[in-house]
Write a protein that holds these residues in place. Sequence first.
Motif, short mmCIF file in Angstrom:
data_model
loop_
_atom_site.label_atom_id
_atom_site.label_comp_id
_atom_site.label_asym_id
_atom_site.label_seq_id
_atom_site.Cartn_x
_atom_site.Cartn_y
_atom_site.Cartn_z
N ILE A 178 -4.29 -0.91 -8.01
CA ILE A 178 -5.45 -0.30 -8.20
C ILE A 178 -5.07 1.23 -7.57
O ILE A 178 -4.51 1.54 -6.40
CB ILE A 178 -6.53 -0.71 -7.06
CG1 ILE A 178 -6.96 -2.40 -7.76
CG2 ILE A 178 -7.85 -0.01 -7.27
CD1 ILE A 178 -7.75 -3.05 -6.79
N TYR A 179 -5.19 2.15 -8.25
CA TYR A 179 -5.07 3.63 -7.82
C TYR A 179 -6.27 4.11 -7.38
O TYR A 179 -7.54 4.03 -8.02
CB TYR A 179 -4.61 4.25 -9.18
CG TYR A 179 -3.28 3.89 -9.60
CD1 TYR A 179 -2.03 3.87 -9.21
CD2 TYR A 179 -3.27 2.83 -10.51
CE1 TYR A 179 -0.84 3.45 -9.64
CE2 TYR A 179 -2.25 2.24 -11.22
CZ TYR A 179 -0.85 2.72 -10.63
OH TYR A 179 0.18 1.81 -11.07
N GLU B 216 0.86 -1.28 0.20
CA GLU B 216 0.11 -0.10 -0.17
C GLU B 216 0.88 1.29 0.08
O GLU B 216 1.75 1.30 0.82
CB GLU B 216 -1.04 -0.16 1.21
CG GLU B 216 -2.02 1.09 1.27
CD GLU B 216 -2.81 0.90 2.41
OE1 GLU B 216 -3.77 1.89 2.63
OE2 GLU B 216 -2.83 -0.40 3.22
N GLU B 217 0.81 2.33 -1.02
CA GLU B 217 1.42 3.33 -0.96
C GLU B 217 0.57 4.62 -1.19
O GLU B 217 -0.36 4.73 -1.61
CB GLU B 217 2.31 3.36 -2.30
CG GLU B 217 3.31 2.30 -2.29
CD GLU B 217 4.07 2.29 -3.73
OE1 GLU B 217 3.94 3.41 -4.38
OE2 GLU B 217 4.67 1.35 -4.04
N LEU B 218 1.04 5.76 -0.51
CA LEU B 218 0.53 6.93 -0.40
C LEU B 218 1.18 7.90 -0.99
O LEU B 218 2.42 7.94 -0.53
CB LEU B 218 0.11 7.19 1.24
CG LEU B 218 -0.58 8.58 1.36
CD1 LEU B 218 -1.95 8.77 0.73
CD2 LEU B 218 -0.53 9.03 2.86
N VAL C 133 -11.85 6.37 -3.49
CA VAL C 133 -12.45 5.79 -4.57
C VAL C 133 -11.44 5.46 -5.80
O VAL C 133 -10.59 6.16 -6.06
CB VAL C 133 -13.26 6.76 -5.23
CG1 VAL C 133 -14.24 6.34 -6.35
CG2 VAL C 133 -14.34 7.26 -4.14
N VAL C 134 -11.44 4.29 -6.39
CA VAL C 134 -10.98 3.66 -7.54
C VAL C 134 -10.68 4.99 -8.68
O VAL C 134 -11.90 5.46 -9.13
CB VAL C 134 -11.21 2.67 -8.02
CG1 VAL C 134 -10.67 2.03 -9.23
CG2 VAL C 134 -11.52 1.42 -6.96
N LYS C 135 -9.56 5.25 -9.08
CA LYS C 135 -9.47 5.81 -10.31
C LYS C 135 -9.21 5.10 -11.63
O LYS C 135 -9.88 5.61 -12.36
CB LYS C 135 -8.16 7.03 -9.75
CG LYS C 135 -7.88 7.95 -11.20
CD LYS C 135 -6.52 8.76 -10.64
CE LYS C 135 -6.19 9.84 -11.88
NZ LYS C 135 -5.08 10.66 -11.32
N TYR C 136 -8.28 4.42 -11.48
CA TYR C 136 -8.03 3.36 -12.49
C TYR C 136 -7.39 2.15 -11.91
O TYR C 136 -7.04 2.32 -10.66
CB TYR C 136 -7.30 3.97 -13.46
CG TYR C 136 -5.86 4.42 -13.47
CD1 TYR C 136 -4.91 3.50 -13.76
CD2 TYR C 136 -5.62 5.64 -12.96
CE1 TYR C 136 -3.58 3.88 -13.57
CE2 TYR C 136 -4.37 5.99 -12.63
CZ TYR C 136 -3.52 5.38 -12.92
OH TYR C 136 -2.08 5.59 -12.82
N THR D 292 -2.46 16.76 -3.35
CA THR D 292 -3.58 17.40 -2.73
C THR D 292 -4.84 16.49 -2.74
O THR D 292 -5.72 17.09 -1.87
CB THR D 292 -3.93 18.93 -3.30
OG1 THR D 292 -4.16 18.65 -4.70
CG2 THR D 292 -2.33 19.58 -3.13
N SER D 293 -5.19 15.47 -3.39
CA SER D 293 -6.20 15.02 -3.47
C SER D 293 -6.31 13.68 -2.81
O SER D 293 -7.01 12.65 -3.01
CB SER D 293 -6.79 14.65 -4.94
OG SER D 293 -5.71 14.04 -5.70
N ASN D 294 -5.18 13.39 -1.85
CA ASN D 294 -5.22 12.01 -1.19
C ASN D 294 -5.16 10.87 -2.14
O ASN D 294 -5.98 10.07 -2.10
CB ASN D 294 -6.49 11.93 -0.28
CG ASN D 294 -6.39 10.86 0.67
OD1 ASN D 294 -5.32 10.30 0.99
ND2 ASN D 294 -7.29 10.39 1.27
N GLU D 295 -4.14 10.84 -2.92
CA GLU D 295 -3.89 9.76 -3.66
C GLU D 295 -3.23 8.34 -3.16
O GLU D 295 -2.25 8.91 -2.54
CB GLU D 295 -3.12 10.17 -5.29
CG GLU D 295 -3.76 11.27 -6.09
CD GLU D 295 -3.19 11.46 -7.32
OE1 GLU D 295 -2.23 10.88 -7.61
OE2 GLU D 295 -3.61 12.54 -7.89
#
Length: 165
Positions: free
Chosen positions: A152-153, A74-76, A158-161, A81-84
């Motif tokens: 999963i990004y 798991e990576e942050l 919420v899933v981006k892609y 700025t949008s909590n990716e």
Amino acid sequence: MSFVYGKTLRNGLSLCVLAGVLNGCANTADLGNLMSTLNQGAQKYDVAYLKQTIIPGKTTKGQITQMFGVPSNEELNSTSTSNESNWTYEKGDEGLDKYMKLAHKYVSPETRLKMYETSAQLSKVQTVANDMSSATGTRTGQSQTQGSVLTIYFVDDVVKYYRVY
């Protein structure tokens, strides 16, 4: 019972179990089904399944955890700025591969070598089965529709892609 006799008996029983598994494969003529059974959760590496279950912009982290369990990594993105963030699932960290890695820790070097040899033979059998499927026209194209790593990004949980490779 002597140590050598016990070790030989244990190795013999292991080989009998393996022979039974291989015999089952030969009888069903479908090694893929056996491997899928041993690798529960492997459907998360199937592109067709993912297209049906993950909807970018709608599927949440909670839903992904419920479907696939805890990720291998798991990576942050701390600069976002949008909590990716992104989660990675690796086939080698689950199912049969996980149990084989665990077994290698607790067996003798001789048994470990036999396990590696058996694994190499199973790989050859899988290659022959794939070649036969290609030659007879029954191949499902599994190599193009499945991967061994799923990433999963997410943006704001919420899933981006997602990517499978």
